[in-house]
Write a protein that holds these residues in place. Structure first.
Motif, mmCIF file in Angstrom:
data_model
loop_
_atom_site.group_PDB
_atom_site.id
_atom_site.type_symbol
_atom_site.label_atom_id
_atom_site.label_comp_id
_atom_site.label_asym_id
_atom_site.label_seq_id
_atom_site.Cartn_x
_atom_site.Cartn_y
_atom_site.Cartn_z
ATOM 1 N N GLY A 289 0.750 -0.970 0.043
ATOM 2 C CA GLY A 289 0.015 0.096 0.142
ATOM 3 C C GLY A 289 0.884 1.063 -0.046
ATOM 4 O O GLY A 289 1.944 1.372 0.452
ATOM 5 N N GLY A 290 0.395 2.090 -0.545
ATOM 6 C CA GLY A 290 1.136 3.275 -0.712
ATOM 7 C C GLY A 290 2.440 3.022 -1.408
ATOM 8 O O GLY A 290 2.419 2.653 -2.730
ATOM 9 N N ASP A 291 3.686 3.505 -1.050
ATOM 10 C CA ASP A 291 4.668 3.664 -1.919
ATOM 11 C C ASP A 291 5.718 2.345 -0.989
ATOM 12 O O ASP A 291 6.827 2.758 -0.971
ATOM 13 C CB ASP A 291 5.456 4.763 -1.826
ATOM 14 C CG ASP A 291 6.010 5.513 -0.632
ATOM 15 O OD1 ASP A 291 5.523 5.145 0.399
ATOM 16 O OD2 ASP A 291 6.779 6.355 -0.604
ATOM 17 N N ARG A 292 5.005 1.419 -0.484
ATOM 18 C CA ARG A 292 6.037 0.627 0.448
ATOM 19 C C ARG A 292 5.714 -0.691 -0.125
ATOM 20 O O ARG A 292 4.642 -1.257 -0.520
ATOM 21 C CB ARG A 292 5.804 0.547 1.970
ATOM 22 C CG ARG A 292 6.087 2.123 2.576
ATOM 23 C CD ARG A 292 5.960 2.111 4.107
ATOM 24 N NE ARG A 292 7.147 1.389 4.441
ATOM 25 C CZ ARG A 292 8.138 1.809 4.826
ATOM 26 N NH1 ARG A 292 8.478 3.234 4.435
ATOM 27 N NH2 ARG A 292 9.317 1.325 5.154
ATOM 28 N N TYR A 293 6.995 -1.770 0.117
ATOM 29 C CA TYR A 293 7.037 -3.057 -0.366
ATOM 30 C C TYR A 293 7.475 -3.846 0.623
ATOM 31 O O TYR A 293 8.193 -3.488 1.703
ATOM 32 C CB TYR A 293 8.184 -3.107 -1.456
ATOM 33 C CG TYR A 293 7.518 -2.099 -2.883
ATOM 34 C CD1 TYR A 293 6.728 -2.956 -3.830
ATOM 35 C CD2 TYR A 293 8.143 -0.992 -2.921
ATOM 36 C CE1 TYR A 293 6.577 -1.903 -4.846
ATOM 37 C CE2 TYR A 293 7.656 -0.240 -4.179
ATOM 38 C CZ TYR A 293 6.863 -0.576 -5.010
ATOM 39 O OH TYR A 293 6.695 0.165 -6.069
#
Length: 866
Positions: free
Chosen positions: A427-431
């Motif tokens: 979610g968002g810009d996280r992995y």
């Protein structure tokens, strides 16, 4: 003469007879005295059983050769009168044929049901069955997840499920695709199963033609079509050939295929929970797990709940443990600590039940299952995957920004890894990268540059965001990874830089052990480099850690050494900070005059260099010094000025602490409503920022107010929550205070034994850490407890000892000791001395403006009546 049998046609009735009895090909072979290879070839129509084995098969299944497809139906010898009957006048009449309902068709390609029940998939199984068997069933359901997460196993279980079979009354078709499927071969097999004539099939030359013919053959039948292990969207769509009464179930490791195939029927299959993982491993290798529970739990954590990993490991351990020798079990477990060993554990393929993703000659292992996807990646994407392995693995996450810099990749490569199902977007810009995928990538990583880029990135990242606590919280594990890398690679400058910027966050969050470990390493590095600023900085933060842990003498020593170095280098900002901390330590030790001297020197310097943050901090502690001496008006002035500055510069940490101190100051004057408002505002802010120590303090203060208002249950709830948190962060000072407060609540609830237990723990801990004020307050509560139990001599001893230990300048503790002693002496009948101590207490409280002054006045007026 023309051969009437088509040798290449599968013997579906033979396969179906076996499947109905839930037998494997090996089990059938054992029953009639042959091997599974022969059974497989007979079922596929490659060879024909000899007369002997035809007889054995007919006996075993209690069916005729025709019913088992062992001979063509036209070759059966049927009596000429089979469809006739004789009337009384011996005239033969034809018996009309009765149409029979065709039996359900179960594809022989459906793999055997797993040997053990699914573990931890009850909810997933229920959800898929609901979608497949609902009155308005979802036409296409997609199972998506990591390689080895159990998508195919769940699909097999569904294909054998009685409810599913009852619902899809006309049968189930199965197509195992994999990376290189034989599309026409699979369609042809479905055509044979569905009864498409040989002459019609000869005319079908394209996938489109086959798909239409199969859909026509299915017609209105109610069937389930399983499309297992789809690697290409176009190939999966080719098998979407069911009619209006059919449902399709597709399994794929690729999220984009799952989302395209099913709009609202996609189910992401997650890894097993820790409990389910342990249960699965225990089922597979009970002897090992029972003997080595802790090591088994470590293994479960290492593979992150991936069912294939657990199954391979469980089977390996079971085989190693067959002899029951502890030595072999321990050796096997020790080997499995190595990720490369875990990846390499393999099992040979059963030819008739091969994994659709792997060539028949390739053994099944974590390495081989992941490698199939890896080999389809572009070189740049593969390099990116390997570089990402240095990041902390699941459940920890990392930002897109960090990935792009450290892996030196592009957005396209990250997207390609996500599309391949290897990199998960949270979610968002996280992995996040699953543990097993990370292990695989790490084994293949040979380039040292990503690790150096990690150290460099974190060094600048922490410096830029040292006050952005939410960001540091998210990247906590990444920063720790960089610190460990700096230690391993002896990057002393970077180690000092990262630690100095990160330590305040760790201390603020209550991670004292972690902070102390890295500060000691950074301190050693700074000494080797003979870098005064680095040495002074580590002294500063080591002192703060010692102070938080209650080691006040050690903290003061660190601060004094840091102050000497800071004065030598004329680092004015650091001088201010060290004077601030020395003032705080001396306040804790009860040295009010020395504390004020340090703080006033620091405040003058901070105003001179216009350091608003330092001014704010120094005012905060000066407010506490004034309050401790009972000078409430001055305390309030210091704190209000500090709060104004903190809010203006948006220093939320300082704001929180100032709200605590203001609440304590106004509360001490009896303004409880105002104090409670400050505490509640502070608690909300502390919870937002994750300031665990401040949360503890605020829970203590809110509990005190509730206790003052006789709301003992609410007070106890605050104190218990605070105690759990204080023990979690190993903050001994607040642990001692909270134990004391719980003792007070127990006394109010007439549980005197429990009260004494809490108070003794509090007093012992306060004495260990050398906190005079807490020692005094614990003695006061002990005196209160003995008074209420009429143990007057014990109470007198408590208050006299308290009086001896009151730090110089601590007016509140002094007045409380006098008050306790006054009440005790009055009960003992010594009214003269009771009045003397009572009046001394009253004068002190009155001068402080303390809220107990009125209580003392009433006490003195009625002392003669006691």
């Amino acid at each position: 003469m023309r051969n009437t049998e088509l040798p290449s046609q599968p013997r579906l009735r033979l396969a179906q007879a076996r499947i109905v009895r839930n037998l494997s090909q090996q089990a059938l072979a054992d029953a009639i005295g042959t091997n599974y290879v022969n059974v497989s070839r007979w079922e596929r129509g490659i060879t024909k059983p000899s007369p002997y084995f035809r007889t054995q098969l007919c006996k075993f299944f209690e069916k005729s050769e025709v019913e088992l497809d062992l001979v063509p139906a036209s070759a059966a010898t049927t009596p000429a009168r089979a469809n006739t009957t004789t009337s009384p006048d011996h005239t033969e009449k034809a018996v009309p044929s009765v149409p029979t309902q065709p039996s359900a068709l179960y594809d022989p390609a459906i793999p055997l049901k797993p040997g053990i029940d699914l573990v931890g998939r009850e909810q997933d199984l229920y959800q898929v069955k609901q979608q497949l068997c609902a009155p308005q069933q979802v036409a296409m359901t997609a199972l998506n997840g990591l390689p080895g997460v159990g998508k195919t196993t769940l699909a097999i279980t569904l294909a054998h499920d009685p409810q599913v079979r009852d619902h899809f009354q006309d049968g189930i078709l199965w197509a195992g695709l994999g990376p290189q499927p034989n599309i026409l071969g699979l369609l042809s097999r479905w055509g044979h199963l569905l009864g498409i004539s040989s002459s019609q099939m000869e005319k079908l030359s394209s996938t489109e033609a086959w798909a239409k013919a199969i859909r026509n053959a299915i017609g209105t039948r109610k069937m389930l079509l399983v499309i297992d292990d789809a690697w290409q969207l176009e190939e999966a769509l080719t098998f979407k050939v069911g009619g209006p009464n059919c449902a399709h179930l597709v399994t794929t490791r690729f999220p984009y295929i799952a989302s395209h195939m099913s709009i609202n029927g996609t189910i992401l299959l997650q890894e097993l929970t820790k409990e389910a993982s342990f249960r699965l491993l225990e089922m597979l290798a009970p002897q090992v797990v029972t003997r080595e529970i802790q090591k088994a739990e470590t293994l479960v954590q290492a593979v992150g709940g991936l069912p294939l990993a657990l199954t391979l490991i469980g089977n390996y351990l079971r085989k190693q443990a067959y002899s029951g020798q502890s030595r072999r079990i321990s050796a096997a477990l020790e080997k499995l600590n190595d990720a490369e060993v875990r990846l390499g554990i393999e099992e040979p393929h059963v030819p008739a039940e091969s994994h659709p993703s792997l060539p028949i000659e390739t053994s099944l292992s974590l390495q081989s299952v992941i490698n199939v996807t890896d080999q389809l990646l572009t070189p740049a994407t593969r390099t990116t995957l390997y570089a990402l392995s240095i990041f902390p693995s699941k459940p920890k996450t990392f930002s897109e920004e960090a990935a792009l810099v450290i892996a030196a990749c592009t957005i396209d490569e990250l997207d390609a890894l996500s599309d391949a199902g290897l990199l998960e977007c949270t979610g968002g810009d996280r992995y996040t990268l699953h543990q097993v995928i990370a292990d695989y990538a790490r084994v293949h990583l040979s380039d040292p540059h990503p690790m150096q880029r990690l150290i460099d990135y974190v060094a600048s990242h922490v410096e830029a965001h040292k006050k952005d606590y939410e960001i540091l919280e998210q990247d906590n594990h990444l920063i720790e990874t960089a610190l460990e890398a700096a230690l391993v690679q002896d990057k002393q400058t970077e180690l000092i830089q990262i630690t100095s910027a990160f330590a305040p966050f760790l201390i603020l969050r209550g991670f004292y052990r972690q902070a102390e470990y890295y500060l000691q390493k950074a301190h050693e590095a700074a000494l080797q480099q003979q870098e005064p600023n680095g040495i002074a900085g580590t002294f500063l933060y080591l002192g703060e850690v010692s102070q938080k842990q209650g080691n006040l003498a050690q903290a003061e020593n660190y601060f004094q050494q840091g102050l000497v170095l800071a004065r030598q280098t004329q680092s004015q900002e650091r001088i201010c900070t060290l004077l601030n901390d020395l003032g705080w330590v001396n306040l804790k030790k009860g040295g009010f005059a020395q504390a004020e001297a340090y703080l006033q020197e620091g405040l003058a310097l901070a105003r001179q260099i216009q350091d608003q943050e330092q001014i704010c901090s120094l005012l905060k502690i000066l407010g506490s010094v004034a309050a401790g001496q009972g000078i409430y008006e001055q305390s309030e002035n210091f704190l209000r000025e500090g709060l104004t500055i903190a809010k203006r510069i948006n220093d939320r940490e300082q704001t929180c602490v100032l709200l605590i101190n203001l609440g304590a100051t106004v509360g001490g004057q009896g303004r409880h409503i105002e104090a409670k408002a400050y505490y509640e505002e502070g608690l909300e802010l502390a919870r937002q920022l994750g300031l665990r120590e401040q949360i503890c303090v605020l829970l203590i203060n809110l509990g005190d107010i509730e206790a003052e208002e006789n709301h003992y249950k609410q007070a106890e709830a605050y104190f218990r929550e605070g105690l759990r948190l204080a023990e979690q962060i190993e903050h001994r000072e607040w642990t001692s205070v909270l134990l004391m407060n719980l003792g007070m609540i127990s006394q109010k609830s007439n549980d005197y034994e429990q009260a004494a237990n809490y108070l003794q723990q509090s007093l012992s801990l306060a004495q260990t850490i050398g906190r005079p004020r807490i020692i005094c307050m614990a003695l006061y509560e002990f005196g209160q407890l003995n008074l209420v139990q009429r143990k007057l001599n014990n109470a007198k001893h408590n208050f006299e000892e308290m009086l001896e230990k009151v730090p110089s300048g601590d007016q509140e503790s002094l007045a409380l000791a006098y008050y306790g002693l006054s009440r005790t002496l009055a009960k003992l009948g010594n009214i003269l001395d009771a009045k003397k101590f009572g009046e001394e207490s009253y004068r002190t409280f009155k001068a402080m403006g303390y809220n107990k002054a009125k209580e003392l006045e009433n006490w003195l007026e009625n002392i003669e009546k006691i």
